[in-house]
Scaffold this active site. Structure first.
Site, PDB file in Angstrom:
ATOM      1  N   ASN A   1       0.799  -1.233   0.000  1.00 19.62           N
ATOM      2  CA  ASN A   1       0.000   0.000   0.000  1.00 19.62           C
ATOM      3  C   ASN A   1       0.826   1.274   0.000  1.00 19.62           C
ATOM      4  OD1 ASN A   1       0.695  -0.974   2.643  1.00 19.62           O
ATOM      5  ND2 ASN A   1      -0.609   0.610   3.537  1.00 19.62           N
ATOM      6  N   ARG A   2       2.167   1.158   0.133  1.00 24.90           N
ATOM      7  CA  ARG A   2       2.988   2.366   0.149  1.00 24.90           C
ATOM      8  C   ARG A   2       4.444   2.011  -0.131  1.00 24.90           C
ATOM      9  NH1 ARG A   2       2.646   3.432   6.684  1.00 24.90           N
ATOM     10  NH2 ARG A   2       3.707   1.519   7.317  1.00 24.90           N
ATOM     11  N   GLY A   3       5.240   3.057  -0.384  1.00 25.72           N
ATOM     12  CA  GLY A   3       6.681   2.897  -0.511  1.00 25.72           C
ATOM     13  C   GLY A   3       7.110   1.885  -1.551  1.00 25.72           C
ATOM     14  N   ILE A   4       8.076   1.065  -1.179  1.00 25.38           N
ATOM     15  CA  ILE A   4       8.614   0.056  -2.085  1.00 25.38           C
ATOM     16  C   ILE A   4       7.533  -0.922  -2.516  1.00 25.38           C
ATOM     17  CG2 ILE A   4      10.194  -1.908  -2.228  1.00 25.38           C
ATOM     18  CD1 ILE A   4      12.136  -0.321  -0.441  1.00 25.38           C
TER      19      ILE A   4
ATOM     20  N   ARG B   1      -2.298  -3.160   6.407  1.00 22.09           N
ATOM     21  CA  ARG B   1      -2.756  -3.333   7.787  1.00 22.09           C
ATOM     22  C   ARG B   1      -3.591  -2.159   8.278  1.00 22.09           C
ATOM     23  NH1 ARG B   1       1.606  -4.917  12.318  1.00 22.09           N
ATOM     24  NH2 ARG B   1       2.384  -2.828  11.766  1.00 22.09           N
TER      25      ARG B   1
ATOM     26  N   ASP C   1      -3.334  -8.575   8.783  1.00 21.37           N
ATOM     27  CA  ASP C   1      -2.190  -8.505   9.679  1.00 21.37           C
ATOM     28  C   ASP C   1      -1.407  -9.798   9.467  1.00 21.37           C
ATOM     29  OD1 ASP C   1      -0.348  -8.530  11.708  1.00 21.37           O
ATOM     30  OD2 ASP C   1      -1.772  -8.001  13.296  1.00 21.37           O
TER      31      ASP C   1
ATOM     32  N   GLY D   1       7.173  -5.021   6.277  1.00 23.53           N
ATOM     33  CA  GLY D   1       8.144  -5.035   7.359  1.00 23.53           C
ATOM     34  C   GLY D   1       8.011  -3.813   8.243  1.00 23.53           C
TER      35      GLY D   1
ATOM     36  N   TYR E   1      16.125  -5.550  13.419  1.00 21.51           N
ATOM     37  CA  TYR E   1      15.829  -5.421  11.986  1.00 21.51           C
ATOM     38  C   TYR E   1      16.853  -6.186  11.144  1.00 21.51           C
ATOM     39  CZ  TYR E   1      14.755  -3.058   7.561  1.00 21.51           C
ATOM     40  OH  TYR E   1      14.408  -2.774   6.253  1.00 21.51           O
TER      41      TYR E   1
ATOM     42  N   LYS F   1      16.110  -9.427   8.659  1.00 16.16           N
ATOM     43  CA  LYS F   1      16.376  -9.380   7.222  1.00 16.16           C
ATOM     44  C   LYS F   1      17.459 -10.384   6.816  1.00 16.16           C
ATOM     45  CE  LYS F   1      13.416  -6.164   6.063  1.00 16.16           C
ATOM     46  NZ  LYS F   1      12.290  -6.449   5.128  1.00 16.16           N
TER      47      LYS F   1
END
Length: 234
Positions: free
Chosen positions: A11-14, A34, A48, A77, A140, A144
């Site tokens: 839904n956003r960004g990358i 979410r 979720d 993430g 984080y 990853k």
């Protein structure tokens, strides 16, 4: 042929850039989100991904409308940055659950249909931090880095069924998350990259689209860095 594609956190960004590149190619794209209002033009499923039952329900809706998922991009993430001595166990566990354990949930469910079709693409969005480490991001970085071992294990496990499993490892990227940092923090991050700039979300999306393409059919277990050279040697 139009494929059924799922992008978690699309839904956003990358994630949104990735969803758009597949939609522009004519694929049927579903995204999970979410909170907030999802972007138009996709099958948006509120989910979720830390909840196994919600993941199952999301897949049922996607399969009913688009068919079995043929390309999974595990992108969703979170970060909860803190120095180790101040990092709570809850913050450590939450990041691992969202970034790593949720990837297991969505990949396991996607593999069910891929095994029947004897084809599929699993693509995990990691981070340059996964191999470099970063002070204040132990949770984080661990999550990853775990994606790399997870993806490579799936590459060995599922390869004989025509399913590839790869990782895209972005460096600092122009997203809302980065926009919240101070100019000094951003400049310090940019200076680490030989190209001396941040990535655009579209550049990450192009790498993902390549790994999902026919041309990448003999690539599996790979980590494709899109980090401006910051992770060279790892």
């Amino acid at each position: 042929m139009s494929r059924s594609v799922l992008v978690t956190g699309g839904n956003r960004g990358i994630g949104l850039a990735i969803a758009r590149v597949f939609a522009e190619a004519g694929d049927k794209v579903a995204i999970t989100y979410r909170s907030g209002e999802p972007p138009a033009g996709f099958l948006a499923v509120k989910c979720d991904i830390t909840d196994a039952e919600q993941v199952e329900q999301a897949y049922k809706e996607i399969e009913e409308k688009h068919g079995p998922v043929e390309v999974l991009v595990s992108n969703a993430g979170i970060t909860r940055d803190q120095l180790l001595m101040r990092m709570s166990e809850e913050d450590f566990s939450a990041v691992l659950d969202t970034n790593l354990t949720a990837a297991y949930r969505v990949a396991k469910r996607a593999s069910r249909g891929m095994l029947r079709m004897r084809r599929g693409r699993l693509i995990f969005v990691a981070s340059a931090v996964s191999m470099l480490g970063q002070a204040g991001q132990a949770n984080y970085a661990a999550s990853k880095a775990g994606l790399i071992g997870f993806a490579r294990s799936l590459a060995r496990e599922l390869g004989s069924r025509g399913i590839t499993s790869n990782v895209v490892s972005p460096g600092t990227t122009e997203t809302d998350m980065v926009a919240a940092l101070t100019p000094e923090q951003i400049d310090a991050m940019v200076q680490h990259a030989p190209l001396k700039r941040m990535a655009r979300p579209e550049e990450i999306a192009a790498a993902v689209a390549f790994l999902a393409s026919d041309e990448a059919g003999y690539i599996t277990g790979a980590v494709l860095p899109v980090d401006g050279g910051v992770g060279m040697g790892h």
